[in-house]
Enzyme design. Structure first.
Site, PDB file in Angstrom:
ATOM      1  N   ASN A   1       3.995  -1.135  13.262  1.00 50.36           N
ATOM      2  CA  ASN A   1       2.536  -1.833  13.110  1.00 50.36           C
ATOM      3  C   ASN A   1       3.356  -3.487  13.047  1.00 50.36           C
ATOM      4  O   ASN A   1       4.057  -4.130  11.844  1.00 50.36           O
ATOM      5  CB  ASN A   1       1.913  -2.571  11.896  1.00 50.36           C
ATOM      6  CG  ASN A   1       1.015  -2.712  11.706  1.00 50.36           C
ATOM      7  OD1 ASN A   1       0.213  -3.753  12.027  1.00 50.36           O
ATOM      8  ND2 ASN A   1      -0.403  -2.852  10.394  1.00 50.36           N
TER       9      ASN A   1
ATOM     10  N   ARG B   1     -12.324  -8.214  15.950  1.00 50.75           N
ATOM     11  CA  ARG B   1     -12.071  -9.804  15.165  1.00 50.75           C
ATOM     12  C   ARG B   1     -11.906 -11.142  15.864  1.00 50.75           C
ATOM     13  O   ARG B   1     -12.287 -10.909  16.734  1.00 50.75           O
ATOM     14  CB  ARG B   1     -10.712  -8.997  13.960  1.00 50.75           C
ATOM     15  CG  ARG B   1     -10.628  -8.081  13.063  1.00 50.75           C
ATOM     16  CD  ARG B   1      -9.937  -7.832  12.960  1.00 50.75           C
ATOM     17  NE  ARG B   1      -9.673  -9.008  11.856  1.00 50.75           N
ATOM     18  CZ  ARG B   1      -7.765  -9.009  11.086  1.00 50.75           C
ATOM     19  NH1 ARG B   1      -8.057  -7.966  11.276  1.00 50.75           N
ATOM     20  NH2 ARG B   1      -8.230  -9.864  10.223  1.00 50.75           N
TER      21      ARG B   1
ATOM     22  N   GLU C   1       1.889   2.164  18.385  1.00 49.17           N
ATOM     23  CA  GLU C   1       1.591   1.377  17.644  1.00 49.17           C
ATOM     24  C   GLU C   1       0.855   1.611  16.932  1.00 49.17           C
ATOM     25  O   GLU C   1      -0.754   1.748  17.671  1.00 49.17           O
ATOM     26  CB  GLU C   1       2.151  -0.015  19.160  1.00 49.17           C
ATOM     27  CG  GLU C   1       1.224  -1.757  18.233  1.00 49.17           C
ATOM     28  CD  GLU C   1       0.961  -2.460  19.179  1.00 49.17           C
ATOM     29  OE1 GLU C   1       2.235  -2.633  19.726  1.00 49.17           O
ATOM     30  OE2 GLU C   1       0.084  -3.863  19.239  1.00 49.17           O
TER      31      GLU C   1
ATOM     32  N   ALA D   1       0.690  -9.840  12.435  1.00 45.79           N
ATOM     33  CA  ALA D   1       0.802 -10.540  13.201  1.00 45.79           C
ATOM     34  C   ALA D   1       1.304 -11.032  14.629  1.00 45.79           C
ATOM     35  O   ALA D   1       1.076 -11.217  15.769  1.00 45.79           O
ATOM     36  CB  ALA D   1       0.512 -12.103  13.190  1.00 45.79           C
TER      37      ALA D   1
ATOM     38  N   PRO E   1       5.660  -8.939   9.484  1.00 55.12           N
ATOM     39  CA  PRO E   1       4.954  -9.542   8.499  1.00 55.12           C
ATOM     40  C   PRO E   1       3.704  -9.107   7.563  1.00 55.12           C
ATOM     41  O   PRO E   1       2.927  -9.133   8.121  1.00 55.12           O
ATOM     42  CB  PRO E   1       4.645 -11.260   9.274  1.00 55.12           C
ATOM     43  CG  PRO E   1       4.614 -10.657  10.501  1.00 55.12           C
ATOM     44  CD  PRO E   1       5.408  -9.349  10.567  1.00 55.12           C
ATOM     45  N   ASN E   2       3.768  -9.750   6.632  1.00 56.16           N
ATOM     46  CA  ASN E   2       2.310  -9.968   5.499  1.00 56.16           C
ATOM     47  C   ASN E   2       1.955  -8.252   4.887  1.00 56.16           C
ATOM     48  O   ASN E   2       1.114  -8.369   4.314  1.00 56.16           O
ATOM     49  CB  ASN E   2       1.077 -10.276   6.026  1.00 56.16           C
ATOM     50  CG  ASN E   2       1.780 -12.043   6.092  1.00 56.16           C
ATOM     51  OD1 ASN E   2       2.207 -12.349   5.278  1.00 56.16           O
ATOM     52  ND2 ASN E   2       1.620 -12.676   7.174  1.00 56.16           N
TER      53      ASN E   2
ATOM     54  N   TYR F   1      -8.505  -5.001   4.992  1.00 57.30           N
ATOM     55  CA  TYR F   1      -6.873  -4.066   4.705  1.00 57.30           C
ATOM     56  C   TYR F   1      -6.849  -2.658   4.079  1.00 57.30           C
ATOM     57  O   TYR F   1      -6.488  -1.996   3.298  1.00 57.30           O
ATOM     58  CB  TYR F   1      -6.069  -4.734   4.517  1.00 57.30           C
ATOM     59  CG  TYR F   1      -5.046  -5.668   6.097  1.00 57.30           C
ATOM     60  CD1 TYR F   1      -5.757  -5.753   7.649  1.00 57.30           C
ATOM     61  CD2 TYR F   1      -5.227  -7.072   6.100  1.00 57.30           C
ATOM     62  CE1 TYR F   1      -5.428  -6.090   8.052  1.00 57.30           C
ATOM     63  CE2 TYR F   1      -5.252  -7.584   6.586  1.00 57.30           C
ATOM     64  CZ  TYR F   1      -5.533  -7.753   7.854  1.00 57.30           C
ATOM     65  OH  TYR F   1      -5.230  -8.370   8.763  1.00 57.30           O
TER      66      TYR F   1
ATOM     67  N   HIS G   1      -3.058  -0.647  13.896  1.00 52.93           N
ATOM     68  CA  HIS G   1      -3.266  -1.020  13.770  1.00 52.93           C
ATOM     69  C   HIS G   1      -4.182  -0.913  12.589  1.00 52.93           C
ATOM     70  O   HIS G   1      -4.474  -0.146  12.992  1.00 52.93           O
ATOM     71  CB  HIS G   1      -3.459  -2.705  14.153  1.00 52.93           C
ATOM     72  CG  HIS G   1      -2.730  -3.203  15.366  1.00 52.93           C
ATOM     73  ND1 HIS G   1      -1.938  -3.925  14.987  1.00 52.93           N
ATOM     74  CD2 HIS G   1      -2.492  -2.648  16.521  1.00 52.93           C
ATOM     75  CE1 HIS G   1      -1.498  -5.266  15.645  1.00 52.93           C
ATOM     76  NE2 HIS G   1      -1.555  -3.885  17.062  1.00 52.93           N
TER      77      HIS G   1
ATOM     78  N   ARG H   1      -3.922  -7.934   0.055  1.00 56.55           N
ATOM     79  CA  ARG H   1      -4.073  -9.037   1.586  1.00 56.55           C
ATOM     80  C   ARG H   1      -5.643  -8.517   1.618  1.00 56.55           C
ATOM     81  O   ARG H   1      -5.536  -7.317   2.168  1.00 56.55           O
ATOM     82  CB  ARG H   1      -2.808  -9.121   2.028  1.00 56.55           C
ATOM     83  CG  ARG H   1      -3.250  -9.333   3.233  1.00 56.55           C
ATOM     84  CD  ARG H   1      -2.290  -8.749   4.838  1.00 56.55           C
ATOM     85  NE  ARG H   1      -2.504  -9.727   5.220  1.00 56.55           N
ATOM     86  CZ  ARG H   1      -2.200  -8.785   7.054  1.00 56.55           C
ATOM     87  NH1 ARG H   1      -1.292  -8.591   6.969  1.00 56.55           N
ATOM     88  NH2 ARG H   1      -2.465  -9.968   7.823  1.00 56.55           N
TER      89      ARG H   1
HETATM   90  C1  DQA Z   1      -3.169  -6.029  11.978  1.00 57.30           C
HETATM   91  C2  DQA Z   1      -3.603  -6.794  12.771  1.00 57.30           C
HETATM   92  C3  DQA Z   1      -2.993  -8.502  12.898  1.00 57.30           C
HETATM   93  O1  DQA Z   1      -3.490  -8.978  13.832  1.00 57.30           O
HETATM   94  C4  DQA Z   1      -3.028  -8.770  11.551  1.00 57.30           C
HETATM   95  O2  DQA Z   1      -2.364 -10.392  12.320  1.00 57.30           O
HETATM   96  C5  DQA Z   1      -2.004  -8.193  10.788  1.00 57.30           C
HETATM   97  C6  DQA Z   1      -2.144  -6.774  10.307  1.00 57.30           C
HETATM   98  C7  DQA Z   1      -3.095  -4.085  11.234  1.00 57.30           C
HETATM   99  O3  DQA Z   1      -2.518  -3.962  10.594  1.00 57.30           O
HETATM  100  O4  DQA Z   1      -4.594  -4.714  11.550  1.00 57.30           O
HETATM  101  O5  DQA Z   1      -0.836  -8.329   9.769  1.00 57.30           O
HETATM  102  O6  DQA Z   1      -1.392  -5.577  12.349  1.00 57.30           O
END
Ligand code: DQA
Length: 144
Positions: A77, A110, A101, A80, A13-14, A26, A103, A21
């Protein structure tokens, strides 16, 4: 002759909102720009299949489908969902291929709620804080 390796890259998501964003966290590239950057800079020819969803169940289903498909590794990835999703964790546990995985941000720097990584418990490798290089480095880790 070595055969071309095949990777599924799942974004949760996102991550479709990258670029717009929180660019200070990011970066300024969109997901499409990161995909192009990744594929352009790979050190070997690979087949990369990219999938993004904001929906937990759809991500679970896509992971399940992997059991019937011929991929060398999964890069994920979970966004959240990394911090909350037992369902994605359970799906990842079904897989027999390496799970990397990633990020983009270094979540260790954070908020406290980002310190729990449920999905990482089923991951072979975890890479954080590499920004736009996250997917590239994850795939490269399987080409060594
Ligand atoms: C993320 C880190 C997560 O905590 C966050 O919710 C994201 C992006 C990252 O790529 O740094 O959506 O996965």
């Amino acid at each position: 002759m070595t055969s071309t390796k095949k990777f599924l890259i799942i974004n949760g998501p996102n991550l479709n909102m990258l670029g717009a964003r929180e660019p200070e966290i990011y970066g300024s590239l969109s997901l499409l720009e990161i995909i192009k950057y990744t594929e352009k800079n790979l050190s070997a020819k690979c087949e990369c299949v990219w999938y993004q969803s904001n929906i937990e169940g759809d991500i679970v289903t896509r992971i399940q489908e992997l059991t019937k498909q011929d991929f060398n590794a999964l890069v994920i990835n979970p966004g959240a969902y990394s911090h909350t999703s037992v369902a994605i964790l359970d799906a990842l546990h079904i897989l027999k291929i390496p799970v990397i995985e990633v990020h983009l941000s270094n979540t260790h720097l954070r908020e406290e709620f980002r310190q729990t990584k449920l999905t990482a418990k089923a991951s072979t490798i975890i890479m954080e804080g590499l920004g736009k290089n996250a997917y590239l480095m994850a795939i490269e880790s399987q080409l060594l």
